[in-house]
Motif scaffolding. Structure first.
Motif, short mmCIF file in Angstrom:
data_model
loop_
_atom_site.label_atom_id
_atom_site.label_comp_id
_atom_site.label_asym_id
_atom_site.label_seq_id
_atom_site.Cartn_x
_atom_site.Cartn_y
_atom_site.Cartn_z
N THR A 52 0.83 -1.21 0.00
CA THR A 52 0.00 0.00 0.00
C THR A 52 0.86 1.26 0.00
OG1 THR A 52 -0.18 -0.38 2.38
CG2 THR A 52 -2.11 -0.90 1.03
N ILE A 53 1.99 1.25 0.71
CA ILE A 53 2.88 2.40 0.72
C ILE A 53 3.61 2.51 -0.62
CG2 ILE A 53 4.83 3.49 1.88
CD1 ILE A 53 2.24 3.36 3.53
N ALA A 87 0.74 7.96 7.04
CA ALA A 87 -0.12 6.82 6.75
C ALA A 87 0.07 5.81 7.87
CB ALA A 87 0.23 6.19 5.40
N TYR A 88 -1.00 5.11 8.21
CA TYR A 88 -0.96 4.13 9.29
C TYR A 88 -1.47 2.79 8.79
CZ TYR A 88 -0.31 8.24 12.19
OH TYR A 88 0.18 9.41 12.72
N ILE A 89 -0.73 1.74 9.15
CA ILE A 89 -1.11 0.38 8.76
C ILE A 89 -1.10 -0.48 10.02
CG2 ILE A 89 -0.54 -1.65 7.39
CD1 ILE A 89 0.78 0.12 5.37
N ALA A 96 -4.10 0.80 4.38
CA ALA A 96 -3.46 2.00 4.94
C ALA A 96 -4.49 3.12 5.04
CB ALA A 96 -2.29 2.44 4.07
#
Length: 276
Positions: A52-53, A87-89, A96
């Motif tokens: 996702t990143i 961004a947070y996962i 994300a």
């Protein structure tokens, strides 16, 4: 930023955090609203980035590093068009979320990590770029405070800042370094060239600012050298994420580069710099 989704949702109070919302981008001199919530620390990136990143990076985001976030979240420091964002996962998910992490009391808790990884290096790079270009310096070389400012000759707010800075310059506590740009119009480019190409640019700038209401300095056709310099300054301005003039930079008591957007009064400038 096509195909990038911003989510706003609540997590269960007993479970994870509070609200993950759209980012409050690049607060000018901000630190975490909840200073007691500092369990996380900036860490280096080791393993390959999550897909996702990687997708975000492929779409134009810049990755700056990772940081530890509360519970089972991993934070990723990013920027887009020179604006910091996070961004947070979750360690148990491949999805994300881009946004500002909020605790149950409504306080942003990861802003200092984002600043350390993104904003501070960006501003240090801007300061270095200013130091290594041609600027017009007003004030004593031994002044206790140095301020770089992006100045457009046709900008009325730049003229206001020039006037408001006079007392501090005359007091000997401020050296104001003008990085000339010509972003408002072609006339701005020609006036900037006229100042740069004058045999005494400091005097030319002073004359221009004093006669600003009457049109200021007479524009000239820029030389190749002036054109190249003004293109360089426009590039520095873009890379700094500055969207208007004047945008000014100074070092605070901790030595960190901070930004001032727009014109400020003499009293405000004294307060910002911490001078009497």
């Amino acid at each position: 930023m096509r195909h990038i989704l911003h989510f706003t949702y609540y997590l269960a109070a007993a479970g994870l955090l509070g609200l993950i919302a759209l980012p409050a981008l690049a607060q000018e001199a901000g630190t975490d609203a909840n200073e007691s919530y500092q369990a996380s620390s900036v860490i280096d990136t080791g393993p390959p980035l999550p897909e996702t990143i990687t997708v975000l990076v492929d779409q134009g985001f810049t990755f700056h590093g990772t940081f530890e976030a509360p519970d089972d979240l991993q934070g990723y420091a990013l920027s887009y068009d020179n604006e910091p964002m996070a961004a947070y996962i979750s360690f148990s998910s491949d999805y994300a979320v881009i946004g500002t992490l909020i605790d149950p009391q409504g306080n942003a808790v990861m802003e200092s990590q984002l600043q350390a990884l993104v904003l501070e290096p960006m501003r240090e790079a801007t300061w270095s770029a200013f130091e290594n270009t041609r600027f017009i310096s007003e004030g004593n070389d031994d002044a206790s405070h140095v301020v770089y400012t992006l100045t457009d000759p046709n900008c009325p707010y730049c003229n206001a800042l020039w006037k408001n800075s006079r007392p501090l310059i005359e007091q000997g506590v401020l050296q104001l370094r003008h990085v000339l740009v010509g972003v408002l119009s072609e006339d701005s480019l020609r006036k900037a060239a006229a100042i740069l190409e004058f045999h005494d640019p400091v005097s030319a700038l002073e004359t221009h600012e004093l006669e600003f209401r009457n049109g200021g300095i007479r524009p000239v056709e820029p030389s190749e050298e002036s054109q190249a310099l003004l293109r360089k300054h426009a590039q520095i301005m873009r890379e700094a994420g500055a969207t208007g003039t004047p945008t000014s930079y100074y070092r605070d008591e901790a030595g960190k580069v901070q930004r001032i957007s727009g014109a400020v009064s003499t009293d405000q400038l004294r307060e910002i710099l911490g001078v009497e």
